[in-house]
Design a protein around this motif. Structure first.
Motif, PDB file in Angstrom:
ATOM      1  N   ILE A  23       0.848  -1.199   0.000  1.00  0.00           N
ATOM      2  CA  ILE A  23       0.000   0.000   0.000  1.00  0.00           C
ATOM      3  C   ILE A  23       0.880   1.244   0.000  1.00  0.00           C
ATOM      4  O   ILE A  23       1.708   1.412   0.910  1.00  0.00           O
ATOM      5  CB  ILE A  23      -0.923   0.012   1.234  1.00  0.00           C
ATOM      6  N   PRO A  24       0.750   2.101  -0.998  1.00  0.00           N
ATOM      7  CA  PRO A  24       1.615   3.294  -1.046  1.00  0.00           C
ATOM      8  C   PRO A  24       1.306   4.266   0.089  1.00  0.00           C
ATOM      9  O   PRO A  24       0.184   4.305   0.622  1.00  0.00           O
ATOM     10  CB  PRO A  24       1.303   3.913  -2.409  1.00  0.00           C
ATOM     11  N   LYS A  25       2.311   5.059   0.431  1.00  0.00           N
ATOM     12  CA  LYS A  25       2.143   6.062   1.479  1.00  0.00           C
ATOM     13  C   LYS A  25       1.302   7.237   0.991  1.00  0.00           C
ATOM     14  O   LYS A  25       0.455   7.765   1.711  1.00  0.00           O
ATOM     15  CB  LYS A  25       3.522   6.557   1.927  1.00  0.00           C
ATOM     16  N   LYS A  26       1.540   7.646  -0.270  1.00  0.00           N
ATOM     17  CA  LYS A  26       0.826   8.779  -0.846  1.00  0.00           C
ATOM     18  C   LYS A  26       0.437   8.461  -2.286  1.00  0.00           C
ATOM     19  O   LYS A  26       1.095   7.660  -2.955  1.00  0.00           O
ATOM     20  CB  LYS A  26       1.695  10.050  -0.838  1.00  0.00           C
ATOM     21  N   GLU A  45      -2.723   9.118   1.657  1.00  0.00           N
ATOM     22  CA  GLU A  45      -2.868  10.560   1.471  1.00  0.00           C
ATOM     23  C   GLU A  45      -2.892  10.890  -0.024  1.00  0.00           C
ATOM     24  O   GLU A  45      -2.042  10.413  -0.780  1.00  0.00           O
ATOM     25  CB  GLU A  45      -1.713  11.304   2.142  1.00  0.00           C
ATOM     26  N   ILE A  46      -3.869  11.701  -0.443  1.00  0.00           N
ATOM     27  CA  ILE A  46      -3.930  12.149  -1.834  1.00  0.00           C
ATOM     28  C   ILE A  46      -3.347  13.549  -1.932  1.00  0.00           C
ATOM     29  O   ILE A  46      -3.707  14.437  -1.157  1.00  0.00           O
ATOM     30  CB  ILE A  46      -5.377  12.155  -2.373  1.00  0.00           C
ATOM     31  N   VAL A  47      -2.457  13.747  -2.913  1.00  0.00           N
ATOM     32  CA  VAL A  47      -1.793  15.031  -3.098  1.00  0.00           C
ATOM     33  C   VAL A  47      -2.077  15.554  -4.505  1.00  0.00           C
ATOM     34  O   VAL A  47      -1.819  14.856  -5.492  1.00  0.00           O
ATOM     35  CB  VAL A  47      -0.263  14.916  -2.893  1.00  0.00           C
ATOM     36  N   ASN A  48      -2.627  16.754  -4.586  1.00  0.00           N
ATOM     37  CA  ASN A  48      -2.860  17.428  -5.870  1.00  0.00           C
ATOM     38  C   ASN A  48      -1.579  18.152  -6.258  1.00  0.00           C
ATOM     39  O   ASN A  48      -1.160  19.087  -5.568  1.00  0.00           O
ATOM     40  CB  ASN A  48      -4.026  18.401  -5.726  1.00  0.00           C
TER      41      ASN A  48
END
Length: 339
Positions: free
Chosen positions: A294-297, A319-322
Motif C-alpha cells: 500500500i503506497p504512502k501517498k 494521502e492524496i496530493v494534488n
C-alpha cells in the motif's frame, strides 16, 4: 462524415467575419455565458467568448447540459493541475478561433482560398474545429457548419442589441447568463430575437468517486504498507491515429503509474475507445498494491483521478496530493515520439 459545400462555408465565414468586426470580447469575459436556443433543438448551446484577457479571440459552443458540464470543467480547472492536453481532449464542442494563417490546417486554408476570402495579420484568420473526447479535433462536418452558422447569426444579433443598450446585459457576477432565443419564422419574414437573463444552471457532477465491494477492500487492507509515493495520471497524447472504422482520427488516452521516489514507470497503458478510464486506473492501482504494498501517498493532477480515488484512498489510509507533476511532461513527450 458528410462535408459542407462551399456555399455553406461561405455563409459561416460571413457570420464569423461580422462577429469579429464587432469585437465582442471587449464586452464579454470568457466566463460570461450566452445560451443560444435554436429552433428544433431541445437544449441550448452554451457559448463562451474568448479574448478579453489577451488570449486568442474566438467562440466556443457547447450543446446542452452535457456540454455545459464540459464548460464547467474548463472554468473549474484552476482548482486542479490537470494539463491543457487532458482538459481540451475530453470535451465536446465546436470552436471558432481568430488567429494567424500559420495556425490553420491546410484544408481550412484551401476553403478560404476557394472562397476568395482575404485576411491579413494576427487574430484575423477565422478557423473552426470540432472537439470530441477520445478523438483529435477535426474540421466541422456539414451539420456542424450549419449549426455553427445559425449560432453565429444569433450571436451577431445579440451583440448588436447589447452594443445598442447595455441594459440587456445580465448580472454575470451574480450567477446569471444571457439567454438568446431566436424564433425562426416563415421564409421571407423577419425572425424575432428575444434576449433575457437567466440563472446559471447547476452543473452535472462530472467526476464520480469509485467504490468497490467491502470484501475486495478488506483483502487489500491486509497488504503491507510501503513508503512508495505513487503517481497516477490520465492524459491525451494528441498524436493522431487513423482507424478506418472511425470517421475521426483517434486521440490516444494514456493511463500512467509512476514511482516518484524511485523515478521509474510502474505501468502504462494506451486505452482503446472501449476502455473505461477509471476502471483501468483502479485495476492498475490494485495491481501495484499486490506487487509493492500500500503506497504512502497518491499524487495526481487529473480531477478524474483526484475525485475518483477519494473513497479508495480514504479506506486504505493513503494521502492524496494534488500536484502539477511536471516530471511527467518529459515522459509524455518521449511516448509521443514513439507513436
Amino acid at each position: 462524415m458528410q462535408q459542407a459545400t462551399l456555399e455553406q462555408w461561405k455563409k459561416l465565414y460571413k457570420e464569423a467575419d461580422a462577429l469579429k468586426e464587432k469585437r465582442p470580447w471587449t464586452i464579454f469575459e470568457d466566463i460570461d455565458l450566452i445560451a443560444v436556443q435554436l429552433e428544433g433543438k431541445r437544449e441550448p448551446y452554451f457559448c463562451s467568448i474568448m479574448g478579453k484577457q489577451g488570449n486568442c479571440p474566438g467562440i466556443t459552443m457547447y450543446y446542452g447540459m452535457d456540454g455545459y458540464s464540459d464548460l464547467c470543467m474548463i472554468m473549474d480547472s484552476y482548482q486542479y493541475s490537470a494539463p491543457t492536453t487532458y482538459i481540451m481532449g475530453d470535451i465536446t464542442c465546436m470552436t471558432c478561433y481568430y488567429g494567424d494563417k500559420n495556425e490553420m490546417e491546410p484544408d481550412q486554408r484551401k476553403i478560404i482560398q476557394d472562397l476568395g476570402l482575404k485576411y491579413e495579420g494576427a487574430n484575423d484568420w477565422p478557423y473552426f474545429y470540432s472537439f470530441e473526447p477520445r478523438y483529435v479535433p477535426v474540421n466541422l462536418n456539414r451539420d456542424e457548419v450549419i449549426q455553427c452558422t445559425r449560432i453565429m447569426e444569433v450571436l451577431n444579433k445579440t451583440v448588436d442589441m447589447v452594443m445598442e443598450d447595455e441594459e440587456w446585459l445580465p448580472n454575470f457576477e451574480k450567477g446569471e447568463l444571457l439567454m438568446a432565443e431566436w424564433d425562426f419564422v416563415e421564409e421571407g419574414e423577419e425572425p424575432n430575437l428575444s434576449i433575457y437573463p437567466l440563472p446559471l444552471p447547476n452543473s452535472i457532477p462530472r467526476f464520480l468517486t469509485v467504490k468497490v465491494e467491502d470484501s475486495v477492500l478488506g483483502e487489500f487492507k491486509e497488504y503491507e504498507r510501503s513508503d512508495m509515493e505513487l503517481v497516477m495520471d490520465l492524459n491525451y497524447l494528441f498524436t493522431p491515429i487513423d482507424d478506418p472504422d472511425y470517421d475521426r482520427p483517434i486521440n490516444p488516452l494514456l493511463v500512467l503509474a509512476y514511482d516518484l521516489k524511485e523515478d521509474s514507470i510502474l505501468a502504462g497503458d494506451v486505452l482503446t475507445l472501449d476502455h473505461d478510464e477509471m476502471e483501468r486506473v483502479v485495476s492498475i492501482f490494485f495491481h501495484i498494491i499486490e506487487n509493492y504494498g500500500i503506497p504512502k501517498k497518491l499524487y495526481a493532477r487529473n480531477p478524474r483521478i483526484l475525485i475518483g480515488m477519494e473513497y479508495l484512498c480514504d479506506q486504505l489510509n493513503i494521502e492524496i496530493v494534488n500536484d502539477p507533476l511536471q516530471e511527467l511532461d518529459d515522459i509524455y513527450q518521449g511516448i509521443q515520439q514513439t507513436l
